[in-house]
Design an enzyme around this catalytic site. Structure first.
Site, mmCIF file in Angstrom:
data_model
loop_
_atom_site.group_PDB
_atom_site.id
_atom_site.type_symbol
_atom_site.label_atom_id
_atom_site.label_comp_id
_atom_site.label_asym_id
_atom_site.label_seq_id
_atom_site.Cartn_x
_atom_site.Cartn_y
_atom_site.Cartn_z
ATOM 1 N N GLU A 117 8.859 -4.853 4.717
ATOM 2 C CA GLU A 117 8.312 -6.126 4.248
ATOM 3 C C GLU A 117 9.112 -6.778 3.130
ATOM 4 O OE1 GLU A 117 4.493 -3.779 5.251
ATOM 5 O OE2 GLU A 117 6.496 -3.349 4.543
ATOM 6 N N ASP A 136 4.394 -1.346 6.229
ATOM 7 C CA ASP A 136 3.417 -0.502 5.538
ATOM 8 C C ASP A 136 2.482 0.233 6.504
ATOM 9 O OD1 ASP A 136 4.419 -1.153 3.086
ATOM 10 O OD2 ASP A 136 2.937 -2.701 2.636
ATOM 11 N N ASP A 162 -0.642 0.599 7.135
ATOM 12 C CA ASP A 162 -2.045 0.202 7.232
ATOM 13 C C ASP A 162 -2.184 -0.896 8.279
ATOM 14 O OD1 ASP A 162 -0.917 -1.957 5.979
ATOM 15 O OD2 ASP A 162 -2.265 -1.981 4.264
ATOM 16 N N GLU A 213 -2.517 -4.165 7.996
ATOM 17 C CA GLU A 213 -1.644 -5.319 7.782
ATOM 18 C C GLU A 213 -0.204 -4.994 8.139
ATOM 19 O OE1 GLU A 213 -2.384 -8.576 6.802
ATOM 20 O OE2 GLU A 213 -4.394 -7.873 7.278
ATOM 21 N N TYR A 261 1.479 5.118 -1.155
ATOM 22 C CA TYR A 261 0.974 3.788 -0.790
ATOM 23 C C TYR A 261 -0.318 3.474 -1.539
ATOM 24 C CZ TYR A 261 0.100 -0.313 2.074
ATOM 25 O OH TYR A 261 -0.106 -1.602 2.495
ATOM 26 N N ARG A 308 -2.665 0.899 -1.140
ATOM 27 C CA ARG A 308 -3.848 0.254 -0.530
ATOM 28 C C ARG A 308 -4.524 1.276 0.376
ATOM 29 N NH1 ARG A 308 -0.103 -4.062 -0.359
ATOM 30 N NH2 ARG A 308 -0.677 -5.705 -1.815
ATOM 31 N N HIS A 324 -5.569 7.341 5.080
ATOM 32 C CA HIS A 324 -4.473 7.381 4.106
ATOM 33 C C HIS A 324 -4.716 8.459 3.062
ATOM 34 C CE1 HIS A 324 -3.251 2.940 4.865
ATOM 35 N NE2 HIS A 324 -2.743 3.763 5.743
#
Length: 870
Positions: free
Chosen positions: A7, A80, A82, A84, A296, A298, A343
């Protein structure tokens, strides 16, 4: 060379260092596609087909990736780990396929890693997979829902409530929490109660404190001492009796450490310990993750990998000794259902490195890493062991009893490293008691009654709001910060002293939604929808069926409301807000009767700046007051008449109290008015003060160079000004004391004006101003860091950066660390402005590429821009 896409450029730089020259690592700069802000982007008539558009800024990044694929037919999507991140990978694959950059023989794979370290990246590259379809479908469902709610509900708000900006699926529910808490606070009635404490001494003269627990042989409950008289009687009862120690009981106790951080608890602790907002917290954590320092950030998972647990235990043993390592590792399990695709917790990637070892220069990152490191170390340490002691003291007749409590820490355990903060102050009775034995006589040093009042529930901070959202199951780790930021950006909520306070427009929007779209701002409904979306991400539900059920009922609710007239909407809102808008008056008169004219009735009205209460006889009567806070109707009254017989009245307006001469008539549509200066109280206003205000500007006298010197109040506060002869430009000088407007003499006025002429740029922040406090040189960049006095209050100055101090912070309390934190926050806010040079570069591209940019209309209706944000 295989093309690896992540990203951000910072993440690309770190990963490129681990992969070496055998790979081309590029950044997508976040999402590359989004739904265009126009009707039909989600086609409800054709199975919720979604029309995506590559953003103008993203086109060049997609083009760069496509160019790189020409030299190597292998694409590795490493966004990432997740929902998103999965969506970004899917968008990239779709966009590149549409550009024909991905061909039938192009190898496309997806890799994920929870930490940007050599080992994690290498392992991920060795275990590629396909894009997770259920995770992408969960993203598509959320994005479609947010679009359908924002794009269809926001225009209803614009038409029915002037000044309302937008509504959102989760944002509106979050706003409701804040508004309902404010209504609770306004409706709260404080209750008085008293307690009694005694300062006692042992036979050896050691003092300790005890509180009254028994009176007249009965247990004293919280509200038993209801007033000062009863409290004084209790004091006399204690003073009139000899007291002895009836019992001493010591019990062992232990405290276990808190679980490691997940997103919500990290935001809460950063708020408690550093006063950080959710957005500031996540920005610092994001930079730490991209640099490879933490996992990570989030996540709502709290489990740790076995390797991390062992590394943490080894670090504890090396630093603090084997006695601080428990016999077996501590295991933490997630309470949340489907916790963000399983996670891991937020932890350092290298447990041997504390904050000083990393030598981080950014204050926010340094504090954030230190917090994460300490919490992670503490979560695997031994429990703290202590001894809690309770001492009961009583009179011989049993009529009076007191209790003293305290504790002794026998082994500090995890407390040596870290202790979790608390949102509310709690009396832990953790004072250490002197040596006391049963039967000891106690001498009375003093007996003190204390008055208390019950307190209303506290306003939410960003941290406690996130905690409440988590408890209700509203929102997810990746959305907490953006939700809290959005309601502030929309000016529905303001933050004062770290507390969230609803603005009038935010209150109006909430009441509107709870009356006309109640189901969609219900906590249970929103949480149930989140659970359904989690089922989609787990592959257990069909996302289009979910959208179909939602849209059927939601579109019907939109249709019903669209036919309502504004007057009908205001009538409903007025009735719903009546208890807050029109509380009973002490004299028993009609709460809706206009306190100014006496003939009109009060009613809710709306404007671009929000809601307010106004008189029904407008424009003959222009009485108005805000809808929030105190009604303050006692302040609206006639003060008397001036020499010409004009009525002088005190009134409450949307922007505060003011005085007015006369009434609005056909001949006099704008009567003289003057707002009350800062520090002037409405209940202390007299006719004399009002006439003084209405007489402004005040003429101090004639300037030696000609022209009058005048004082007055302006939009920036009190000032003195001089209009020179002929067409000379007037000179204004700010005054610090409002009293100077009425009391300043000629000598002082001429002196101030002369200083202003000598330094025309000096407006509180001008050159030559003397610092309130000199902090020294910036530790990394150089240059003096000072605390200055400005027009809007004290601020930190470093070079061209001016950072205003928070309202609760005094200038003399500012340290270099505080100043650096404010400077970093201010610099981060200004960062987007640096994108301007990229636009210049775009103009240098060949002419044949320009037409593609023209496909998007140059001008879009204002509504569509707002709907996109919703």
């Amino acid at each position: 060379m295989p093309v690896v896409v992540v990203e951000s450029p910072a993440k690309a730089k770190t990963i490129n260092k681990y992969l070496g020259t055998g790979y081309t690592v590029l950044a997508s700069y976040g999402h590359v596609r989004d739904l265009p802000p126009k009707d039909g982007s989600v086609d409800t008539e054709h199975d919720f087909d979604m029309k995506w558009e590559v953003g103008t800024d993203s086109a060049k990044h997609v083009r760069a990736i496509a160019e790189a694929l020409k030299s190597d037919n292998s694409l590795i999507l490493a966004t990432d780990p997740d929902r998103e991140g999965e969506a970004i990978s899917w968008h990239l694959k779709e966009a590149l396929t549409k550009r024909r950059a991905i061909k039938k023989d192009t190898a496309v794979s997806r890799v994920t890693f929870n930490a940007i370290t050599q080992a994690a990246v290498t392992e991920a590259m060795a275990n590629p997979r396909d894009i997770d379809a259920p995770l992408v479908e969960a993203y598509l469902a959320r994005r479609a829902l947010d679009y359908l709610v924002g794009f269809n509900l926001s225009p209803v708000l614009w038409r029915k409530l002037p000044g309302a900006k937008s509504a959102g699926r989760v944002q509106s529910v979050c706003l409701r929490l804040i508004v309902e808490r404010e209504i609770e606070i306004e409706a709260f009635k404080a209750r008085e109660y008293w307690s009694v404490k005694a300062l006692l001494a042992t036979p050896r003269g050691q003092e300790f404190e005890a509180r009254l627990t028994t009176l007249a042989g009965k247990k004293v409950d919280k509200y038993d001492l209801a007033n000062e008289t009863q409290a004084e009687m209790a004091v006399q009862a204690i003073n009139s009796r000899d007291l002895r120690v009836a019992s001493v009981e010591a019990k062992p106790a232990s405290r276990n450490p808190s679980a490691p951080f997940m997103t919500s608890t990290l935001q809460q602790e950063a708020s408690r310990k550093f006063g950080m907002g959710a957005k500031q917290c996540m920005n610092a954590a994001q930079r730490l993750y991209e640099a490879g320092h933490i996992t990570y950030m989030r996540t709502d998972g709290i489990d740790m990998s076995p390797e991390a647990v062992h590394a943490t235990r080894d670090a504890i043993k090396d630093r603090y000794g084997p006695e601080y390592v428990p016999d077996s590792p501590r295991m933490y399990k997630n309470k949340a259902k489907n916790a963000q695709e399983a996670h891991e917790c937020i932890r350092p990637t290298d447990m041997t490195k504390d904050a000083p070892a990393l030598k981080l220069t950014d204050t926010d990152q340094r504090r954030m890493y230190d917090l994460i490191w300490k919490r992670t170390i503490a979560c695997q340490m031994e429990a703290a062991r202590m001894e809690r002691t309770t001492v009961e003291i009583a009179s011989a007749d049993g009529q009076v009893g007191l209790r003293a409590t305290g504790q002794v820490v026998l082994f500090d355990g995890f407390l040596r490293v870290y202790e979790e903060g608390r949102d509310e102050v709690v009396d832990d009775d953790d004072k250490r008691l002197p040596q006391i034995a049963e039967g000891d006589a106690t001498a009375k040093r003093s007996v003190t009654p204390e008055q208390h009042f019950t307190q209303p529930p506290p306003r939410y901070t960003e941290a406690t709001l996130v905690k409440k959202m988590e408890e209700l199951g509203i929102g997810r780790p990746s959305t907490y910060a953006s939700i809290v930021t959005t309601i502030q950006d929309r000016e529905y909520v303001r933050k004062e002293q770290n507390r969230l306070i609803p603005e009038d427009k935010g209150r109006i929007v909430t009441v509107f939604l709870t009356n006309f779209f109640r189901r969609y701002v219900e906590y249970d409904f929103t949480a149930a929808l989140e659970n359904e979306l989690d089922e989609v991400s787990a592959g257990e539900a069909d996302y289009k069926e979910l959208l179909s059920r939602f849209w059927r009922d939601f579109s019907a609710a939109i249709s019903e409301t669209s036919d309502l007239r504004i007057s009908e909407v205001l009538d409903v809102l007025d009735a719903a807000l009546a208890p807050q808008l029109y509380p009973p008056r002490e004299d028993g008169t009609d709460p809706r009767a206009c306190p100014l004219c006496g003939d009109g009735s009060l009613h809710l009205k709306t404007s671009r700046s929000g809601g307010f209460v106004g008189c029904s006889r407008y424009p003959e009567c222009r009485y108005t007051r805000p809808i929030g806070g105190d009604a303050a109707e006692a302040g609206d009254r006639v003060l008397g008449e001036d020499e010409q017989g004009n009525e002088i009245s005190l009134r409450s307006g949307r922007f505060g109290p003011y005085v007015q001469r006369g009434e609005v008539t056909e001949e006099n549509k704008k009567p003289d008015r003057a707002s009350l200066p800062k520090g002037w109280q409405a209940d202390e206003m007299t006719l004399e003060k009002a006439l003084t205000l209405l007489s402004l500007p005040r003429i101090v006298g004639d300037h030696p160079e000609g022209g009058a010197i005048k004082t007055n109040f302006g939009r920036f506060g009190p000032y003195v000004m001089h209009q020179g002869p002929e067409d000379a430009k007037p000179v204004y000088a700010n005054l610090k004391d409002p009293a100077d407007v009425f009391e300043m003499g000629m000598n002082r006025a001429v002196e101030l004006l002369a200083e202003k002429r000598a330094n025309p740029g000096g407006r509180g922040r001008g050159a030559g101003a003397k610092p309130l406090k000199e902090l020294g040189e910036h530790p990394t960049e150089g240059g003096p860091v000072n605390v200055m006095d400005g027009r809007y209050g004290a601020y930190v100055k470093w070079g061209k950066v001016n950072a205003t101090l928070p309202k609760e912070t005094e200038a003399q309390d500012v340290t270099m660390d505080v100043a650096l934190s404010l400077i970093a926050e201010k610099t981060a806010k200004k960062a987007p402005a640096k994108k301007a040079p990229a636009k210049k570069a775009a103009t240098k591209k060949p002419a044949e590429k320009k037409p593609a940019a023209r496909k998007t209309p140059a001008k879009k209706p204002a509504e569509t821009k707002t709907a996109k944000k919703a």
